[in-house]
Design an enzyme around this catalytic site. Structure first.
Site, PDB file in Angstrom:
ATOM      1  CG  ASP A 107     -31.039  29.809   9.766  1.00 20.95           C
ATOM      2  OD1 ASP A 107     -31.891  29.744  10.481  1.00 20.95           O
ATOM      3  OD2 ASP A 107     -31.122  29.405   8.440  1.00 20.95           O
TER       4      ASP A 107
ATOM      5  CG  ASP B 209     -34.016  24.081  10.485  1.00 14.59           C
ATOM      6  OD1 ASP B 209     -34.804  23.517  10.470  1.00 14.59           O
ATOM      7  OD2 ASP B 209     -33.197  24.023  11.613  1.00 14.59           O
TER       8      ASP B 209
END
Length: 360
Positions: A104, A106
């Site tokens: 991922d 963020d």
């Protein structure tokens, strides 16, 4: 039954450091006091390094004791002592055939939540936060929440997006971990529910092989004069990269690389990463939200991202260069994404991949 327990304590000034041998003895006499357990082949890794205390410990039981029983309350027990750990059967730990790592972006690879940074610049932070709260309460799913939040960002200019880019910072250990994985022969992928405007730049500067994210839609606007500029429409192009899509992209990469599920690791921080994390052979919650921590036994709750390298057997027979990436404070804490060169060839590769496989 044989298990492997890796302990990692982050070194900080004015912080009490627990000796791992003492911790193991305490564990054996308290949480595991009812089990006949022997600790063997205890190895301290990279002694006298400036960042961590790391130990790898082999555990043998004289009878079949289920993993769930031994693992019960282990996160709570080590959490009270601010220690990150890996615990699983030794076969899982010694799997050196893993070749794909999916991340991922963020609050994982980077510190920021890009949509929050965008909202701040557009003056709609409170409204965006209210939508996020509704999503977390289960009133909206990820797609609905993204659509509503993006609609508030309609009219945002390229100049304002660049202001967001200037705010982006790597999470501690991101650069180090990607370099370590590349040295082990991993393919690395950034699969983000954020935006390709930022994700492609982050991934290319880290040298990642793949990047998939939501593509912002732009329109040309004029101010009544001859000047025109590109602004956001408040929409994205193509399918939204939600939790289901993250898992699908992971499986797509697995198939393209002719791998299998046992050869995949992944990392994320939120509920949108849950399916990807659960699918992977080792899915790690990095400073994760409670819903994600509950979904996987593999977690990093206190230390930098690069600690994930200590959960891989490859690290225990590595070069001095890899050791530097693992433990050098400058590599771990002081690498800026803005001091790394953008690789335009990789960006072109990401664009081609997204068009070919995701119709973006």
């Amino acid at each position: 039954m044989e298990y492997t327990l890796v302990l990692v304590t982050k070194k900080e000034e004015n912080k009490q450091l627990y000796e791992h041998k003492e911790i193991l003895n305490e564990l054996k006499s308290t949480l595991w006091k009812d089990f006949n357990i022997n600790f063997e082949n205890n190895i301290e890794l990279y002694k006298n390094n400036e960042s961590f205390i790391i130990s790898k410990n082999e555990i043998k039981t004289n009878k079949e004791i289920g993993y769930e029983i031994l693992n019960n309350k282990l996160h709570e027990w080590f959490g009270e002592r601010l220690i990150d750990f890996y615990f699983k059967d030794s076969k899982h730990f010694n799997n050196d055939q893993r070749k794909l790592a999916v991340f991922d972006m963020d609050s994982c690879i980077i510190k920021n939540e890009c949509i929050d940074e965008m909202a701040g610049i557009m003056g709609v932070s409170e409204k965006v936060s209210m939508i996020t709260a509704r999503a977390m309460a289960g009133e909206l799913d990820f797609n609905q929440a993204l659509v509503e939040r993006l609609s508030l960002l309609k009219g945002m200019t390229i100049k304002q997006l660049e202001q967001v880019w200037e705010k982006i910072e790597l999470n501690s250990g991101s650069f180090s971990l990607i370099q370590i994985l590349k040295s082990f022969g991993f393919k690395t992928a950034l699969v983000s529910g954020g935006f390709s405007y930022f994700a492609f730049r982050v991934a290319s500067r880290l040298g990642m092989d793949y990047a998939v994210s939501n593509q912002l839609e732009f329109q040309t606007t004029t101010d009544g004069a001859d000047d025109s500029e590109e602004t956001l429409t408040g929409k994205v192009i193509g399918d939204i990269i939600n939790g289901e899509m993250k898992k699908k992209v992971t499986i797509l990469l697995e198939n393209l690389l002719d791998l299998n599920q046992s050869q995949i690791i992944s990392m994320g921080d939120g509920s949108n990463d849950k399916l990807m994390i659960q699918y992977s052979d080792m899915g790690i919650a990095f400073h994760g939200k409670p819903i994600l921590r509950a979904a996987t036994p593999f977690q990093i709750n206190f230390a930098p991202l690069s600690v994930a390298s200590f959960y891989l057997s490859n690290i225990y027979s590595t070069s001095t260069k890899v050791e530097s990436f693992c433990t050098n404070k400058n590599h771990i804490y002081n690498t800026s994404i803005h001091n790394l060169s953008e690789n335009q060839a990789l960006v072109t590769q990401y664009i081609h991949f997204n068009k070919k496989y995701l119709n973006k």
